[in-house]
Design a protein around this motif. Structure first.
Motif, PDB file in Angstrom:
ATOM      1  N   VAL A 161      11.567  -0.834   1.898  1.00 20.83           N
ATOM      2  CA  VAL A 161      12.758  -2.193   1.434  1.00 20.83           C
ATOM      3  C   VAL A 161      12.993  -2.210   3.195  1.00 20.83           C
ATOM      4  CG1 VAL A 161      13.597  -3.386   0.065  1.00 20.83           C
ATOM      5  CG2 VAL A 161      12.301  -2.215  -0.845  1.00 20.83           C
ATOM      6  N   TYR A 162      13.967  -0.959   2.929  1.00 23.92           N
ATOM      7  CA  TYR A 162      14.798  -1.566   4.143  1.00 23.92           C
ATOM      8  C   TYR A 162      13.911  -1.520   5.718  1.00 23.92           C
ATOM      9  CZ  TYR A 162      18.589  -1.112   1.134  1.00 23.92           C
ATOM     10  OH  TYR A 162      19.681  -0.248   0.585  1.00 23.92           O
ATOM     11  N   VAL A 169       1.055  -1.367  -0.142  1.00 28.37           N
ATOM     12  CA  VAL A 169      -0.136   0.295   0.040  1.00 28.37           C
ATOM     13  C   VAL A 169       0.919   1.459   0.136  1.00 28.37           C
ATOM     14  CG1 VAL A 169      -1.026   1.193   1.503  1.00 28.37           C
ATOM     15  CG2 VAL A 169      -2.250  -1.176   1.224  1.00 28.37           C
ATOM     16  N   VAL A 170       2.072   1.675   0.682  1.00 29.09           N
ATOM     17  CA  VAL A 170       2.786   2.728   0.808  1.00 29.09           C
ATOM     18  C   VAL A 170       3.927   2.604  -0.228  1.00 29.09           C
ATOM     19  CG1 VAL A 170       4.992   3.655   1.483  1.00 29.09           C
ATOM     20  CG2 VAL A 170       2.960   2.532   3.659  1.00 29.09           C
ATOM     21  N   VAL A 171       4.333   1.307  -1.149  1.00 28.73           N
ATOM     22  CA  VAL A 171       4.709   1.717  -2.383  1.00 28.73           C
ATOM     23  C   VAL A 171       3.082   2.108  -3.643  1.00 28.73           C
ATOM     24  CG1 VAL A 171       5.282   0.840  -4.155  1.00 28.73           C
ATOM     25  CG2 VAL A 171       6.539   0.031  -1.659  1.00 28.73           C
ATOM     26  N   SER A 172       1.873   1.827  -3.427  1.00 29.62           N
ATOM     27  CA  SER A 172       1.101   2.099  -4.173  1.00 29.62           C
ATOM     28  C   SER A 172       1.852   3.468  -4.187  1.00 29.62           C
ATOM     29  CB  SER A 172       0.676   1.159  -3.992  1.00 29.62           C
ATOM     30  OG  SER A 172       0.346  -0.157  -4.317  1.00 29.62           O
ATOM     31  N   VAL A 173       1.366   3.933  -2.578  1.00 31.66           N
ATOM     32  CA  VAL A 173       0.818   5.357  -2.603  1.00 31.66           C
ATOM     33  C   VAL A 173       1.985   6.316  -3.002  1.00 31.66           C
ATOM     34  CG1 VAL A 173       0.553   7.099  -0.554  1.00 31.66           C
ATOM     35  CG2 VAL A 173      -0.618   5.130  -0.493  1.00 31.66           C
ATOM     36  N   VAL A 174       3.099   6.272  -2.909  1.00 31.16           N
ATOM     37  CA  VAL A 174       3.887   6.276  -3.339  1.00 31.16           C
ATOM     38  C   VAL A 174       4.528   6.815  -5.171  1.00 31.16           C
ATOM     39  CG1 VAL A 174       6.555   6.857  -3.501  1.00 31.16           C
ATOM     40  CG2 VAL A 174       5.319   6.434  -0.794  1.00 31.16           C
ATOM     41  N   LEU A 175       3.862   5.330  -5.593  1.00 29.68           N
ATOM     42  CA  LEU A 175       3.747   5.617  -6.977  1.00 29.68           C
ATOM     43  C   LEU A 175       2.681   6.515  -7.581  1.00 29.68           C
ATOM     44  CD1 LEU A 175       3.970   1.528  -8.265  1.00 29.68           C
ATOM     45  CD2 LEU A 175       5.746   3.354  -8.534  1.00 29.68           C
ATOM     46  N   PHE A 176       1.562   6.502  -6.541  1.00 32.51           N
ATOM     47  CA  PHE A 176       0.334   7.520  -7.601  1.00 32.51           C
ATOM     48  C   PHE A 176       1.726   9.150  -7.470  1.00 32.51           C
ATOM     49  CE2 PHE A 176      -2.629   9.962  -6.358  1.00 32.51           C
ATOM     50  CZ  PHE A 176      -4.091   9.287  -7.337  1.00 32.51           C
ATOM     51  N   PHE A 177       1.621   9.757  -6.085  1.00 36.97           N
ATOM     52  CA  PHE A 177       2.174  10.481  -6.230  1.00 36.97           C
ATOM     53  C   PHE A 177       3.420  11.398  -7.174  1.00 36.97           C
ATOM     54  CE2 PHE A 177      -0.579  10.133  -1.944  1.00 36.97           C
ATOM     55  CZ  PHE A 177      -1.640  11.753  -2.538  1.00 36.97           C
ATOM     56  N   LEU A 178       4.280   9.829  -7.227  1.00 35.02           N
ATOM     57  CA  LEU A 178       5.234  10.220  -8.440  1.00 35.02           C
ATOM     58  C   LEU A 178       4.622  10.419  -9.873  1.00 35.02           C
ATOM     59  CD1 LEU A 178       8.132   8.915  -5.848  1.00 35.02           C
ATOM     60  CD2 LEU A 178       7.479  11.259  -6.272  1.00 35.02           C
TER      61      LEU A 178
END
Length: 602
Positions: free
Chosen positions: A251-252, A168-177
């Motif tokens: 990831v980390y 979910v966090v990666v998807s949100v980052v992808l959406f905004f970027l």
């Protein structure tokens, strides 16, 4: 979403088999990758922790074997991806170039040459890259995510929440970027159009730049458009640059959380170390494909924007098209009688709207075999008027006829056989002198080539070249002088012996003596053809059977030199401004060029 790429699917209708094979290879590659990850659990639990060297060796052998097989499948998918990408680029490149060749003058007026070059090169390359990475990775990412989640549910369902949170966090980052990035890529390509336009103008006119010592101005002009391109390119690049550190942070953090919560499970006896190691790999297999998507999506967005620009050309409809009622005629029976009946014309803007009339109510009759001169100031409509005859443009009102046939009722290919034309710009193509003259009619023999060259006074310099008619011609004919290029262009127009010949200011670079020789020779070779001369220089049309004087798109006077010098103040003004006061040379009123005649009927 990606409507332009969806239109590309028509290309692959005949290639569904290879596409299915490529994606099958991809699926097997992903499954084998998951199998290798699963073997990590066996390696740790049954081999390393138990101190069983045989399990370690056998598991390692299996992992190596599966890796080799997985590599073969991945390689097969890559080969198909390259095939599809290059095939798509070639299809679009050839199709776009073919489309450009079918467009009319009016269409080409609205597309700059630099713009077309960018679409044929950079834009199609962007589409190619998008197809390449799409086939390589686009379908791999969701398939791998689904399989990895399924494996996580099977191995360690208690930590599935952690994987979902990370996704979910990666998807949100992808959406905004990635939001709005496609418009950024469109702006980048438009800025590249501007750079190429300045480059083409400056390099083509570099001698003019140096002659007027404008190097500094051109440097500043190029720096300005280059900086605009830089700004447009940086906008999407900054977005993409932010993703890598953001992904690493996620990831980390996720890995640390996995070992924290997973470690508690190991200490509590609810899980084992091998499962934690496998889950860690599975977590990477989820985040990795999402990173792939982050890598692919910019290519897809850029490719989608570029694909739309390519389709803009492919969707362009030629303004001039053969009517369904157009009927072929026997060209050999055409006499060359031209009639303009209330002909009016105006150019169109990018939106297809007429910007105003540049020709109004032209009424003119030209008899077969006559020599007609069109005279007027720059912008008076001379070239536009003669461009209506071969139907480079269509009249907005009225009509143009040849031997009583509306030019709109003739097939364009046949119309262009009837009308031979040397355009204002004497463009030569790289190749040989012979090939350039044959451009109008490839089946001519050597005698006909030489006859056309002699009529254009080109044989006089071609015959002095060691290779003669096999002499090389550089791009745009830059190894010949302006006058030589004009004479070769005239020879090309004359070579096919058309019933109507139009020379659009095509002797402007010749001195008066050479021009007179060309006109006399053209009259000898094309005596039965109707000959139209468009000129800025009054000496070009003095001996014409009829001179048409244009001003601001209107036909203001028609007659012979002797008639116009007496009846038209504008014609007299042009004559005196170029050739001197008539009061000082009264004998030239009736016979402007004594002893020289262009022939034909009055």
């Amino acid at each position: 979403m990606y409507k332009n790429f969806r239109r590309l699917l028509v290309i692959y209708k005949g290639a569904r088999g290879p596409f299915i094979v490529s994606q099958t290879f991809l699926a097997f590659s992903v499954l084998l990758n998951l199998a290798i990850v699963a073997l990590n659990g066996t390696l740790v639990n049954d081999g390393v922790q138990q101190g069983n060297i045989e399990v370690v060796i056998s598991t390692a052998v299996w992992m190596i074997g599966l890796t080799l097989i997985q590599t073969i499948f991945a390689l097969g998918n890559s080969l198909y991806a390259v095939l599809f990408a290059e095939g798509t680029a070639n299809f679009l490149r050839v199709g776009t170039y073919r489309k450009i060749q079918t467009l009319s003058f009016g269409n080409l007026d609205r597309f700059r040459t630099s713009d077309l070059l960018v679409r044929l090169t950079s834009d199609i390359n962007n589409v190619k890259q998008a197809v390449l990475y799409g086939i390589l990775l686009l379908f791999q990412a969701p398939f791998m995510i689904v399989m990895a989640v399924a494996m996580a549910i099977f191995l360690l369902p208690s930590l599935l929440w952690l994987m979902i949170v990370i996704m979910v966090v990666v998807s949100v980052v992808l959406f905004f970027l990635l939001r709005g990035v496609q418009q950024m890529f469109v702006a980048r390509q438009q800025a590249l159009d501007g750079v190429n336009n300045v480059l083409q103008e400056a390099l083509a006119g570099v001698r003019v730049v140096k002659a007027f010592v404008r190097e500094r101005f051109e440097m500043q002009r190029f720096a300005k458009v280059s900086n605009t391109w830089l700004d447009a390119a940086l906008s999407p690049a900054y977005r993409m640059a932010l993703f890598v550190p953001s992904l690493q942070l996620i990831v980390y953090t996720g890995t640390a959380a996995l070992y924290y919560f997973g470690g508690q499970g190991v200490f509590g006896g609810t899980t084992n170390l091998g499962e934690i190691v496998v889950f860690s790999n599975v977590l990477s297999m989820v985040v990795g494909p999402m990173a792939m998507l982050a890598f692919i999506i910019p290519f897809l967005e850029s490719g989608e924007a570029s694909c739309g620009r390519v389709f803009e050309i492919l969707d362009e409809e030629a303004e001039i098209q053969d009517r369904s009622t157009a009927k072929p005629v026997d060209v050999s029976n055409i006499k060359g009688r031209i009639v303009f009946e209330n002909a009016s014309f105006g150019y169109r803007d990018r939106a297809g709207k007429t910007t105003g009339l540049v020709l109004e109510k032209i009424n003119l009759t030209i008899e077969p075999g006559q020599t007609i001169g069109f005279l007027g100031a720059t912008g008076s409509g001379k070239s536009t008027l003669v461009n209506l005859i071969p139907r480079f443009y269509d009249v907005l009102e009225g009509k143009v006829t040849i031997d009583g046939i509306n030019v709109c009722d003739l097939p364009q290919r046949q119309l262009h056989q009837i009308v031979g034309m040397a355009l204002q710009e004497s463009v030569l193509f790289s190749g040989t002198v012979r090939a350039n003259i044959l451009f109008s009619r490839p089946d001519l023999d050597d005698d006909e080539i030489v006859a056309a060259a002699q009529a254009a006074d080109a044989d006089s310099f071609v015959s002095r070249i060691p290779e003669q008619y096999d002499a090389p011609v550089s791009r745009r004919g830059t190894n010949f002088s302006g006058g030589q290029r004009q004479r070769l262009a005239i020879a090309r127009a004359l070579a096919s012996r058309p019933p109507i010949v139009i020379l659009d200011d095509s002797t402007s670079a010749l001195d008066m003596a050479t021009e007179a020789r060309v006109q006399e020779a053209v009259q000898g070779l094309m005596s039965s053809s109707t000959k139209l001369y468009v000129a800025q220089r009054i000496s070009t049309v003095l001996t014409a059977d009829k001179i048409v004087l244009l001003e601001h798109g209107r036909q203001v006077a028609v007659g012979t030199h002797a008639e116009l010098i007496q009846t038209s103040p504008l014609y007299r003004e042009i004559y005196e401004s170029q050739l001197g006061k008539l009061d000082e040379q009264p004998e030239r009123i009736a016979s402007p060029l004594a002893g020289q005649s262009m022939g034909g009927t009055a």
